[in-house]
Motif scaffolding. Structure first.
Motif, PDB file in Angstrom:
ATOM      1  N   THR A  82     119.399   1.020  53.839  1.00 53.31           N
ATOM      2  CA  THR A  82     119.465   1.458  55.026  1.00 53.31           C
ATOM      3  C   THR A  82     119.783   1.123  55.830  1.00 53.31           C
ATOM      4  O   THR A  82     120.377   1.078  56.816  1.00 53.31           O
ATOM      5  CB  THR A  82     117.663   1.666  55.815  1.00 53.31           C
ATOM      6  N   ASN A 106     111.720  14.326  60.789  1.00 50.58           N
ATOM      7  CA  ASN A 106     112.644  13.678  59.257  1.00 50.58           C
ATOM      8  C   ASN A 106     113.668  13.756  60.470  1.00 50.58           C
ATOM      9  O   ASN A 106     115.359  13.600  59.979  1.00 50.58           O
ATOM     10  CB  ASN A 106     112.505  14.877  57.717  1.00 50.58           C
ATOM     11  N   SER A 109     115.867  10.462  59.609  1.00 51.57           N
ATOM     12  CA  SER A 109     116.773   9.838  58.646  1.00 51.57           C
ATOM     13  C   SER A 109     117.612  11.677  58.424  1.00 51.57           C
ATOM     14  O   SER A 109     117.968  11.350  57.293  1.00 51.57           O
ATOM     15  CB  SER A 109     115.437  10.079  57.534  1.00 51.57           C
ATOM     16  N   ASP A 112     115.818  13.367  55.423  1.00 48.19           N
ATOM     17  CA  ASP A 112     116.642  12.622  54.037  1.00 48.19           C
ATOM     18  C   ASP A 112     117.729  12.525  53.267  1.00 48.19           C
ATOM     19  O   ASP A 112     118.293  12.957  52.567  1.00 48.19           O
ATOM     20  CB  ASP A 112     115.280  12.919  53.467  1.00 48.19           C
ATOM     21  N   GLY A 116     117.488  10.155  50.904  1.00 48.08           N
ATOM     22  CA  GLY A 116     116.286   9.713  51.275  1.00 48.08           C
ATOM     23  C   GLY A 116     116.852   7.660  51.656  1.00 48.08           C
ATOM     24  O   GLY A 116     116.015   7.211  52.046  1.00 48.08           O
ATOM     25  N   SER A 119     114.894   7.694  54.702  1.00 51.24           N
ATOM     26  CA  SER A 119     113.718   7.616  54.734  1.00 51.24           C
ATOM     27  C   SER A 119     112.373   6.945  56.204  1.00 51.24           C
ATOM     28  O   SER A 119     112.139   7.379  56.924  1.00 51.24           O
ATOM     29  CB  SER A 119     113.174   8.097  53.585  1.00 51.24           C
ATOM     30  N   ASP A 122     111.900   7.592  59.620  1.00 53.51           N
ATOM     31  CA  ASP A 122     110.879   9.114  60.770  1.00 53.51           C
ATOM     32  C   ASP A 122     109.692   7.898  60.680  1.00 53.51           C
ATOM     33  O   ASP A 122     108.679   8.605  60.795  1.00 53.51           O
ATOM     34  CB  ASP A 122     111.118   9.492  59.088  1.00 53.51           C
TER      35      ASP A 122
END
Length: 226
Positions: A82, A106, A109, A112, A116, A119, A122
């Motif tokens: 991420t 969401n 992200s 997603d 994902g 994620s 969020d």
């Protein structure tokens, strides 16, 4: 990544090695893991993933992060990619139908996106903020110089609490929409005005790239100080 000599007990050493191995495995599992340099994101006020990378990218194994920056800590634990790929949070072929394709809760992200990838962004909690005034500037860095058809800037309404509520479309007010930007590396949006806000808010930036139907969705936590 900095090289450090560990003089800690063996158990702590294993806890350090586990996330490092997870990060290395992630680079093998995710085909976009080395594409961060090909895209872009908001660097001021810092997006959630960029802020975590900027603060901890060279020290992400430091256990002090859990106490000093718990939202970044949970993000690194869930998926270090991420942060390594902080420029890569996009969706393709949405044709401007953002609310129809990204559900409430969401938004940070991008629904997603990327399997994902982000994620953890969020998650509700006390994300670190950048202090700004009610009239502020957005600096969106585009390493690949894709250009922009437009940039939309939303800000959460007064009364929304990012530390207790997931972000939904109804929590946001569109405060700025720009025109086109030529291919360049910084898209600066000046004089963004969000009156009547104080305290912790989320600035939600949507960047519609010009090279194809590719859209970036970016959450930045801010503290309005005026």
């Amino acid at each position: 990544m900095q090289t450090r000599t560990l003089t800690t007990p063996r158990g702590w050493t294993l806890r350090v090695l586990a996330p490092l191995l997870a990060a290395m495995l992630g680079l093998l599992l995710f085909p976009w893991a080395n594409t961060a340099q090909a895209h872009g994101s908001v660097i001021s006020p810092a997006s959630r993933s960029y802020g975590c990378w900027e603060r901890w990218g060279n020290d992400h194994l430091n256990p002090a992060m859990q106490q000093q920056d718990p939202m970044c800590w949970q993000a690194f634990q869930r998926n270090p990619n991420t942060m390594w790929n902080w420029m890569s949070l996009f969706r393709e072929n949405l044709r401007g139908q953002f609310q129809q394709n990204i559900s409430n809760g969401n938004l940070c992200s991008a629904g997603d996106a990327q399997g994902g990838l982000a994620s953890s962004l969020d998650e509700v909690g006390a994300w670190r903020t950048t202090s700004i005034r009610n009239t502020f500037t957005i600096d969106l860095y585009d390493q690949a110089s894709h250009g922009a058809d437009y940039i939309q800037v939303y800000v959460t309404r007064q009364g929304y609490d990012p530390t207790r509520e997931p972000l939904g479309w109804d929590d946001l007010e569109l405060v700025t929409q720009t025109g086109r930007y030529p291919n360049q590396q910084h898209y600066v949006v000046n004089n963004v005005n969000a009156p009547g806000r104080t305290g912790h808010h989320v600035v939600y930036t949507i960047w519609q790239a010009s090279h194809l139907d590719q859209t970036y969705f970016i959450c930045s936590d801010v503290n309005f100080t005026s």
